[in-house]
Design an enzyme around this catalytic site. Structure first.
Site, PDB file in Angstrom:
ATOM      1  N   GLU A 132       0.854  -1.191   0.000  1.00 48.14           N
ATOM      2  CA  GLU A 132       0.000   0.000   0.000  1.00 48.14           C
ATOM      3  C   GLU A 132       0.885   1.234   0.000  1.00 48.14           C
ATOM      4  OE1 GLU A 132      -2.245  -0.197   3.649  1.00 48.14           O
ATOM      5  OE2 GLU A 132      -2.564  -2.355   3.435  1.00 48.14           O
ATOM      6  N   LYS A 134       2.428   4.536   1.248  1.00 51.30           N
ATOM      7  CA  LYS A 134       2.497   5.143   2.579  1.00 51.30           C
ATOM      8  C   LYS A 134       2.176   6.621   2.405  1.00 51.30           C
ATOM      9  CE  LYS A 134       5.325   5.361   6.737  1.00 51.30           C
ATOM     10  NZ  LYS A 134       5.109   6.759   7.049  1.00 51.30           N
ATOM     11  N   ASP A 136       1.673  10.400   3.158  1.00 55.04           N
ATOM     12  CA  ASP A 136       2.375  11.319   4.053  1.00 55.04           C
ATOM     13  C   ASP A 136       1.404  12.391   4.540  1.00 55.04           C
ATOM     14  OD1 ASP A 136       4.402  12.460   5.448  1.00 55.04           O
ATOM     15  OD2 ASP A 136       5.412  13.346   3.718  1.00 55.04           O
ATOM     16  N   TYR A 244      -6.763   2.614   5.766  1.00 54.13           N
ATOM     17  CA  TYR A 244      -5.853   1.493   5.527  1.00 54.13           C
ATOM     18  C   TYR A 244      -5.762   0.499   6.672  1.00 54.13           C
ATOM     19  CZ  TYR A 244      -2.803   4.955   7.777  1.00 54.13           C
ATOM     20  OH  TYR A 244      -2.281   5.906   8.622  1.00 54.13           O
ATOM     21  N   LYS A 332      10.713   2.785   2.782  1.00 52.28           N
ATOM     22  CA  LYS A 332      10.778   4.213   2.447  1.00 52.28           C
ATOM     23  C   LYS A 332      11.364   4.443   1.063  1.00 52.28           C
ATOM     24  CE  LYS A 332       9.318   6.047   6.300  1.00 52.28           C
ATOM     25  NZ  LYS A 332      10.051   7.097   6.921  1.00 52.28           N
ATOM     26  N   CYS A 426      36.130  17.477  26.548  1.00 51.31           N
ATOM     27  CA  CYS A 426      34.700  17.739  26.486  1.00 51.31           C
ATOM     28  C   CYS A 426      34.449  19.249  26.443  1.00 51.31           C
ATOM     29  CB  CYS A 426      34.020  17.134  27.708  1.00 51.31           C
ATOM     30  SG  CYS A 426      32.300  17.623  27.871  1.00 51.31           S
ATOM     31  N   CYS A 429      32.688  20.366  29.946  1.00 52.39           N
ATOM     32  CA  CYS A 429      33.292  20.359  31.281  1.00 52.39           C
ATOM     33  C   CYS A 429      34.814  20.308  31.244  1.00 52.39           C
ATOM     34  CB  CYS A 429      32.745  19.194  32.108  1.00 52.39           C
ATOM     35  SG  CYS A 429      33.299  17.592  31.531  1.00 52.39           S
ATOM     36  N   CYS A 450      33.097  11.841  26.840  1.00 54.85           N
ATOM     37  CA  CYS A 450      33.578  12.671  27.931  1.00 54.85           C
ATOM     38  C   CYS A 450      33.734  11.787  29.159  1.00 54.85           C
ATOM     39  CB  CYS A 450      32.548  13.776  28.181  1.00 54.85           C
ATOM     40  SG  CYS A 450      32.682  14.520  29.805  1.00 54.85           S
ATOM     41  N   CYS A 456      30.029  16.486  34.674  1.00 56.97           N
ATOM     42  CA  CYS A 456      29.788  17.144  33.388  1.00 56.97           C
ATOM     43  C   CYS A 456      28.358  17.689  33.320  1.00 56.97           C
ATOM     44  CB  CYS A 456      30.024  16.166  32.240  1.00 56.97           C
ATOM     45  SG  CYS A 456      29.682  16.920  30.636  1.00 56.97           S
TER      46      CYS A 456
END
Ligand code: IVH
Length: 708
Positions: A132, A134, A136, A244, A332, A426, A429, A450, A456
């Protein structure tokens, strides 16, 4: 004294002169109307609900002080005050779920293979699938009782949506009454509401002619149009619908997906004409290619193909994982691409300390959406693609996933760009950021982390954001933005602080309601929402803790296996000793592997985590786990399947046991209640006999749960 209009916005209501109040009311009317438009028509709000509430409350307060100044277009004269309470909530008796995704032909083959393997002895080898388009748009549930439309509800979070019946009735495609024979007493038809490209273009042309802002894409516009307070606005937007699937039904008109679609069609519900039945993977993949070729001329947006097992009895046996059915998948269409300039690379720190590089881009439209940020994945990917700040890059966006940087357009590289130097400390921190060596494979992790852990601030904030996120505590009015502000202001530093906020707020000289963007009402609403969460389901509670590798499915598994939080915590403390029974138990839970087990033990062994938990448990009570599975003689029991079964594959046996509320373990221990032994059962059967665990034949198992 006259202050410029923008300064007025910050003056307390009590301090406004009549002239100032007049200017301020005019500004508020304009502002609120703009945010209404963004929220309802475009589904693209710019401010939080709390900030929006604050604008409305300020408007009301000024009007109370100067009743003579109420404007004819005042927001207070329009119906419905709070956007989140505009529509009544509707609980879906059958949840509205989502779908797993396939991105390649290979993924489709895997899906079909998984479905077929789920069943025993080639039972499903020739089982058909529907293909079927899809659509949107936005999904909707339409409840018909005795053939009459009685309720239209949006999906919402899948469990609770909004009652939009009046608006749904204005959509011509949606019949107010189902016609023909065999319409069941109760039938919830589900499908997608969407907008045609032509109607979208016409609407935007009218907006432009009126000097108004245009809409972004048909999907958001359809969604905004349906959530209008005034049904005549919805009516003017010319929405469409395809059915559907279905929710609660008193009887089904057929025993296949295609059969039910045909019946819905006969009753007058629109069914997508491209829908077809396929009997092989090749046919599914061909449907995908055909739909994609037709995509541009359909007149509405589709973003892929949905494949569903046609036989409903097989669908039922396959069941669901988390929020998606095992019997369906969305294949997709390939992502849309665009090129743009990389302005900067920002390093974000996640809740587990992972440093993620994010591309800051010159804004560009990809498939109808403006993109400014994209992921660069990790350090190695940046090096592999040799992405440099200042480069022109190709980005891609597929559906709802975060856009990503695919490659660099080397011809366009300006002179003098230097390779990107990934930070080794990092950014939040200053702690060292390292790539761990995997203990078993000996390989370096692709993620740099980190090492600041508890010191942090970035990790702390991300953990708090996770704690309040939708599938965790889900506190209305307390989202990522508020968490960041509360953390910076020192109001909320750890989870328990959320629940002591109200009491502390009553004592502080810097109360929340006096802060920009907040007011008495929005603060009262926030505390009410927080208090509602003082009791929470055990699986949500576990998930909210943000333990590494413990996602929703694992959290549920743990909740189910241990029943209460105390039991889980005690067991995890005990399991620190690898010789203990607790350790063995943890490892026999099907679905929990070594990595997860280690992460759990480590989490509960950490003193700071226990402090955080103790403080939290003073405020919050996780409810003992309740299964919504059918009560049966095996509810709560632990089962081990061994040997080759006749009627069930191993996967189906597991799913079946879980459906009856039993836990399935991978190995036999003194905690095992039943061992179901098939042909050629070996060591597990032997162990069961040694331990005196009850052994059942496959037929005895079916008898026990009451299936024949
Ligand atoms: S079936 C339990 N069929 O896609 C099965 N969904 O990504 C539920 N959608 O929320 C969905 N076209 O809004 C199904 N032919 C189709 C669909 C479809 C569009 C949407 C739907 C769903 C989302 C999942």
């Amino acid at each position: 004294m006259s202050a410029p209009a923008e300064q007025l916005a910050t003056l307390p209501v009590e301090g406004l002169s009549q002239a100032q109040a007049e200017v301020e009311l005019e500004r508020l009317a304009r502002e609120i109307a703009r945010h209404d438009e963004l929220y309802y028509a475009q589904d693209a709000p710019e401010i939080s609900d709390a900030d929006y509430d604050a604008l409305r409350l300020r408007n009301d307060a000024i009007e109370t002080r100067f009743p003579g100044l109420v404007r004819p277009d005042s927001p207070s004269l329009r119906v419905g005050v709070e956007p989140s309470e505009q529509f009544a909530k509707v609980t879906h008796t059958v949840p509205m779920l989502s779908l797993g995704n396939a991105f390649s032909d290979e993924d489709v083959r895997d899906f079909v293979e998984r479905v077929r393997r789920f069943f025993k002895k080639g039972e499903a080898d020739t089982a058909a699938f529907t293909a079927e388009p899809k659509i949107d748009g936005l999904s909707i549930s339409l409840r018909y009782e005795k053939g009459k439309l009685v309720l239209g509800a949006t999906r919402g979070d899948g469990m609770t949506g909004e009652n939009v019946t009046a608006n749904v009735r204005t959509i011509k495609d949606i019949p107010n009454e189902l016609k023909g024979s065999g319409v069941p007493d109760v039938f919830e038809a589900r499908g997608e509401i969407f907008m045609l490209h032509t109607d979208f273009a016409e609407l935007n042309a009218a907006q432009e002619a009126a000097g108004k802002q245009t809409y972004v894409n048909p999907r958001n516009t359809a969604s905004g149009s349906l959530r209008q307070l005034d049904p005549s606005v919805t009516a003017s937007r010319k929405l469409h619908f395809f059915a559907y699937t279905w929710g609660e039904v008193s009887a089904l008109p057929a025993d296949t997906q295609m059969g039910v679609l045909d019946a819905m069609g006969a009753w007058g519900l629109p069914i997508n004409p491209l829908t077809r039945l396929c009997t092989s993977v090749e046919e599914l993949i061909a449907a995908h290619a055909d739909f994609e070729a037709e995509r541009a001329t359909l007149g509405y947006d589709i973003d892929g193909v949905v494949y569903k097992v046609d036989r409903l009895d097989l669908q039922e046996r396959l069941g669901f994982v988390s929020r998606a059915p095992r019997w369906a998948i969305a294949h997709k269409f390939p992502a849309e691409k665009a090129t743009t300039v990389l302005k900067d690379i920002e390093i974000q720190v996640g809740r587990t300390g992972a440093l993620t590089p994010v591309a800051k881009l010159e804004p560009v439209t990809v498939g109808g959406v403006v993109v400014q940020n994209a992921t660069l994945h990790n350090e190695d990917e940046i090096a592999r693609k040799d992405v440099r700040i200042g480069d022109t890059v190709v980005i891609q966006r597929a559906g709802d996933v975060i856009p990503q940087v695919l490659s660099v357009v080397e011809d366009k590289r300006p002179k003098g760009l230097t390779p990107f130097d990934f930070p080794k400390v990092c950014p939040a921190c200053g702690s060292h950021a390292v790539r761990e060596i995997h203990p078993r494979t000996g390989r370096e992790d692709v993620v740099r982390r980190c090492t600041g852990g508890l010191i942090c601030p970035a990790q702390a904030v991300e953990r708090l954001k996770h704690f309040v996120s939708r599938n965790a505590f889900d506190i209305e009015g307390l989202g990522a933005k508020q968490i960041e502000a509360f953390y910076t202001e020192g109001r909320v530093m750890k989870p328990a602080d959320i629940f002591t906020l109200e009491a502390r707020n009553a004592r502080t000289d810097n109360p929340l309601q006096e802060k920009e963007g907040w007011g008495e009402q929005s603060v009262a609403n926030l505390f009410a929402a927080i208090n509602e969460r003082r009791s929470i389901s055990l699986d949500r509670f576990i998930y909210a803790l943000g333990i590494r590798h413990v996602g929703e499915t694992t959290a549920r598994l743990l909740a189910k296996s241990y029943g209460t939080f105390e039991a889980l915590r005690d067991a995890m403390h005990a399991a620190a000793d690898h010789q203990s029974a607790a350790y063995e138990d943890l490892n026999t839970i099907d679905g929990i592997g070594q990595v997860v087990a280690d992460a759990l033990i480590e989490f509960f062994a950490e003193a700071h985590n226990n402090e955080v938990l103790d403080a939290l448990l003073v405020e919050v009570t996780p409810a003992p786990f309740e299964t919504e599975e059918r009560a049966s003689p095996v509810t709560g029991k632990t089962i081990v399947f061994t040997g080759s079964l006749d009627r069930l594959s191993r996967s189906e046996a597991k799913v079946m046991a879980e459906r009856y509320g039993a836990k399935v373990a991978g190995s036999v221990s003194s905690k095992t209640d039943y061992v179901v032994a098939g042909e050629a059962a070996g060591s597990k059967l032997k162990k069961a006999q040694e331990l005196g665990v009850q052994v059942l034949s496959e037929d005895a198992w079916f008898d026990l749960v009451g299936e024949t």
